[in-house]
Design a protein around this motif. Structure first.
Motif, PDB file in Angstrom:
ATOM      1  N   SER A 212       0.845  -1.179   0.000  1.00  0.00           N
ATOM      2  CA  SER A 212       0.000   0.000   0.000  1.00  0.00           C
ATOM      3  C   SER A 212       0.891   1.244   0.000  1.00  0.00           C
ATOM      4  CB  SER A 212      -0.910  -0.024   1.232  1.00  0.00           C
ATOM      5  OG  SER A 212      -1.782   1.060   1.194  1.00  0.00           O
ATOM      6  N   ASP A 213       0.990   1.867  -1.165  1.00  0.00           N
ATOM      7  CA  ASP A 213       1.852   3.032  -1.353  1.00  0.00           C
ATOM      8  C   ASP A 213       1.054   4.272  -0.927  1.00  0.00           C
ATOM      9  OD1 ASP A 213       3.860   4.727  -2.269  1.00  0.00           O
ATOM     10  OD2 ASP A 213       3.075   4.772  -4.314  1.00  0.00           O
ATOM     11  N   GLU A 214       1.440   4.868   0.197  1.00  0.00           N
ATOM     12  CA  GLU A 214       0.571   5.885   0.821  1.00  0.00           C
ATOM     13  C   GLU A 214       1.234   7.232   1.102  1.00  0.00           C
ATOM     14  OE1 GLU A 214      -1.251   4.394   4.393  1.00  0.00           O
ATOM     15  OE2 GLU A 214      -1.974   2.561   3.438  1.00  0.00           O
ATOM     16  N   PRO A 215       2.051   7.765   0.168  1.00  0.00           N
ATOM     17  CA  PRO A 215       2.707   9.035   0.516  1.00  0.00           C
ATOM     18  C   PRO A 215       1.751  10.215   0.698  1.00  0.00           C
ATOM     19  CG  PRO A 215       3.203   8.443  -1.757  1.00  0.00           C
ATOM     20  CD  PRO A 215       2.479   7.286  -1.156  1.00  0.00           C
ATOM     21  N   TYR A 216       0.486  10.026   0.271  1.00  0.00           N
ATOM     22  CA  TYR A 216      -0.487  11.132   0.406  1.00  0.00           C
ATOM     23  C   TYR A 216      -1.488  10.882   1.527  1.00  0.00           C
ATOM     24  CZ  TYR A 216       1.516  12.023  -4.155  1.00  0.00           C
ATOM     25  OH  TYR A 216       2.418  12.247  -5.170  1.00  0.00           O
ATOM     26  N   SER A 217      -1.208   9.924   2.420  1.00  0.00           N
ATOM     27  CA  SER A 217      -2.242   9.520   3.378  1.00  0.00           C
ATOM     28  C   SER A 217      -2.652  10.635   4.347  1.00  0.00           C
ATOM     29  CB  SER A 217      -1.807   8.282   4.160  1.00  0.00           C
ATOM     30  OG  SER A 217      -0.675   8.597   4.913  1.00  0.00           O
ATOM     31  N   THR A 240       5.503   4.446   2.683  1.00  0.00           N
ATOM     32  CA  THR A 240       5.162   5.870   2.632  1.00  0.00           C
ATOM     33  C   THR A 240       6.393   6.723   2.877  1.00  0.00           C
ATOM     34  OG1 THR A 240       3.605   7.540   3.442  1.00  0.00           O
ATOM     35  CG2 THR A 240       4.467   6.007   5.074  1.00  0.00           C
ATOM     36  N   SER A 241       6.175   8.036   2.938  1.00  0.00           N
ATOM     37  CA  SER A 241       7.305   8.951   3.132  1.00  0.00           C
ATOM     38  C   SER A 241       6.813  10.255   3.717  1.00  0.00           C
ATOM     39  CB  SER A 241       7.984   9.225   1.790  1.00  0.00           C
ATOM     40  OG  SER A 241       7.171  10.068   1.007  1.00  0.00           O
ATOM     41  N   TYR A 242       7.773  11.133   3.988  1.00  0.00           N
ATOM     42  CA  TYR A 242       7.469  12.477   4.473  1.00  0.00           C
ATOM     43  C   TYR A 242       7.613  13.500   3.344  1.00  0.00           C
ATOM     44  CZ  TYR A 242       7.784   9.977   8.821  1.00  0.00           C
ATOM     45  OH  TYR A 242       7.564   9.053   9.815  1.00  0.00           O
ATOM     46  N   GLU A 251      14.708  15.207   0.600  1.00  0.00           N
ATOM     47  CA  GLU A 251      15.487  14.660   1.719  1.00  0.00           C
ATOM     48  C   GLU A 251      15.460  13.132   1.773  1.00  0.00           C
ATOM     49  OE1 GLU A 251      17.469  16.471   3.116  1.00  0.00           O
ATOM     50  OE2 GLU A 251      16.674  18.496   2.884  1.00  0.00           O
ATOM     51  N   ARG A 252      14.596  12.510   0.975  1.00  0.00           N
ATOM     52  CA  ARG A 252      14.554  11.055   0.814  1.00  0.00           C
ATOM     53  C   ARG A 252      14.383  10.321   2.138  1.00  0.00           C
ATOM     54  NH1 ARG A 252      12.261  11.160  -2.318  1.00  0.00           N
ATOM     55  NH2 ARG A 252      12.568   9.030  -2.989  1.00  0.00           N
ATOM     56  N   ILE A 253      13.249  10.575   2.775  1.00  0.00           N
ATOM     57  CA  ILE A 253      12.994   9.879   4.037  1.00  0.00           C
ATOM     58  C   ILE A 253      11.559   9.319   4.060  1.00  0.00           C
ATOM     59  CG2 ILE A 253      12.506  12.107   5.235  1.00  0.00           C
ATOM     60  CD1 ILE A 253      14.087   9.033   6.919  1.00  0.00           C
TER      61      ILE A 253
HETATM   62  C1  LIG Z   1       2.116   7.517  -5.843  1.00  0.00           C
HETATM   63  C2  LIG Z   1       3.515   7.843  -5.502  1.00  0.00           C
HETATM   64  N1  LIG Z   1       4.282   6.901  -4.945  1.00  0.00           N
HETATM   65  C3  LIG Z   1       5.561   7.135  -4.619  1.00  0.00           C
HETATM   66  C4  LIG Z   1       6.126   8.369  -4.849  1.00  0.00           C
HETATM   67  C5  LIG Z   1       7.562   8.570  -4.478  1.00  0.00           C
HETATM   68  O1  LIG Z   1       7.656   9.365  -3.367  1.00  0.00           O
HETATM   69  P1  LIG Z   1       9.002   9.551  -2.542  1.00  0.00           P
HETATM   70  O2  LIG Z   1       9.458  10.948  -2.772  1.00  0.00           O
HETATM   71  O3  LIG Z   1       8.621   9.323  -1.144  1.00  0.00           O
HETATM   72  O4  LIG Z   1       9.961   8.529  -3.037  1.00  0.00           O
HETATM   73  C6  LIG Z   1       5.383   9.393  -5.437  1.00  0.00           C
HETATM   74  C7  LIG Z   1       5.983  10.694  -5.734  1.00  0.00           C
HETATM   75  O5  LIG Z   1       5.437  11.554  -6.376  1.00  0.00           O
HETATM   76  C8  LIG Z   1       4.031   9.128  -5.775  1.00  0.00           C
HETATM   77  O6  LIG Z   1       3.245  10.041  -6.348  1.00  0.00           O
END
Ligand SMILES: Cc1ncc(COP(=O)(O)O)c(C=O)c1O
Length: 394
Positions: A212-217, A240-242, A251-253
């Motif tokens: 579950s790819d959730e960077p926008y959660s 996910t990420s910040y 910053e790649r975290i």
């Molecule tokens: C759906 C989705 N997944 C992953 C990523 C990658 O994000 P990150 O900068 O945390 O690697 C992005 C970046 O735009 C994204 O839109």
């Protein structure tokens, strides 16, 4: 003498992104940046919250040694514990520090997870419209990406997913809130997906991992609540990420969190930790791990993005565009007024508006606008949006 044919081929296939970027740069240098309305990139326009700057200053002024040193490949224990505490609250599932692996953003996390679970030739289900890098990431680890179409309104089509499963299916990647559609998958559809995979596992012993790819959660609007994937299916990982909620993409975290209900979670965590090392990430950036461990619960002002969404939606609806109102993230994915989305994006370009054609997300007939931009970009582009739809349809 040449680089790999495969990479040459991939670069060619992905070249429209570069072309878009180059055309944008050219336009900006010719006309001045303020005359160009750039909706092409998901690079947050909001600065990180002030707490980030303060935490960095505190850290830099702390003279205790060792903060730049190598560390266990999965990350600092205190950071993993802080993330586990915060996830335990959000998901109403008890996680420990051992179930969290700090990574170089969500992109790094996805690669680490895919490397850990895929054998050559394993299939990974990818739902379209999809984030453009997924197919490359799957291929990085000798997997095969298999596209499944979402419903017309971009909701999950569990029937189509079921039809796409075969004995080689090893994983599915889902992304909610979604880039590019802004859709949030609701709880009943996620529970149905979980039930489907549990039935397959009971019937044939085949385990399908749900990534579950959730960077926008944290970027959700109108008080919508994101359903927990951990509640829906035990063989799930949150990646996910910040990058977006703290505006720290450079910053790649980020992290991968493994569902504590997964029977083999220890083995999976060991695999993720090892892959973080052998992919050459070694560990996520040390300074950023120190920072985010203190900033759980801090995020950018989401109401800013909601306001931008509302302004853009109001303007485009008035100009005659049709679209599904995004529930989260900072993208709008309107229908192209003509079937050829690339042609329409070129029409927008003549109005100095930069957008990305839907075919880049496996969904021709649409185009994507990233509205993480200054208000003047949205306001300034409206006249051009109105002219472009007229030009394209008359
Ligand atoms: C759906 C989705 N997944 C992953 C990523 C990658 O994000 P990150 O900068 O945390 O690697 C992005 C970046 O735009 C994204 O839109």
């Amino acid at each position: 003498m040449s680089i790999a044919n495969k990479i040459k081929d991939y670069m060619e296939r992905a070249s429209w992104i570069r072309k878009m970027f180059e055309q944008g740069l050219e336009l900006k240098s010719r006309l001045g940046a303020e005359k160009v309305f750039d909706f092409s990139l998901g690079n947050p326009n909001l600065e990180p919250p002030d707490e980030v700057r303060k935490a960095i200053l505190r850290l830099i002024n702390d003279e205790r040694p060792g903060k730049h040193a190598y560390m266990p490949n999965a990350g600092l224990r205190e950071t993993r514990q802080a993330v586990a505490n915060s996830l335990s609250q959000d998901h109403a599932v008890k996680l420990t520090w051992e179930q969290v692996i700090m990574t170089c953003g969500a992109g790094g996390g996805l690669n680490v997870a895919l490397k850990t679970i895929l054998d050559p030739g394993d299939e990974v289900l990818v739902l379209s419209p999809y984030f453009v890098e997924y197919l490359f990431y799957v291929d990085n680890h000798n997997g095969i990406g298999k596209l499944i179409k979402n419903n017309e309104d971009f909701t999950l089509n569990v029937g189509a997913i079921e039809a796409g499963v075969n004995p080689r299916t090893k994983a599915i990647i889902i992304n909610s809130p979604n880039n590019p559609s802004g859709r949030i998958y609701d709880e009943p559809s996620l529970k149905n997906l979980g039930k489907l995979f549990e039935t397959i596992q009971k019937r044939s012993g085949q385990t399908i991992y749900l990534l579950s790819d959730e960077p926008y959660s944290k970027l959700v609007y109108d008080g919508v609540k994101i359903p927990s994937i951990f509640q829906a299916y035990p063989y799930s990982m949150v990646i996910t990420s910040y990058s977006k909620d703290l505006s720290l993409p450079g910053e790649r975290i980020g992290y991968v969190a493994v569902n504590p209900g997964m029977e083999n979670w220890k083995q999976v965590v060991d695999g993720l930790t090892f892959c973080n090392r052998i992919l050459g990430f070694v560990n996520a950036p040390a300074l950023m791990q120190h920072i985010v461990s203190k900033l759980q619960g801090v995020q950018v002002d989401v109401s800013e993005y909601q306001r931008k969404r509302d302004n853009l939606c109001r303007g485009l609806a008035g100009a005659g565009y049709s679209f599904i109102k995004p529930e989260g993230a900072f993208y709008l994915f309107p229908k192209s007024p003509i079937p050829d989305d690339v042609l329409f994006v070129n029409t927008l370009l003549q109005e100095n508006i930069l957008a990305v054609p839907g075919m880049g997300f496996g969904t021709p007939g649409y185009f994507r606008l990233a509205y993480c931009v200054e208000d003047r970009v949205i306001e300034g582009a409206m006249e051009g949006f109105r002219r472009a739809v007229k030009k394209a349809t008359t």
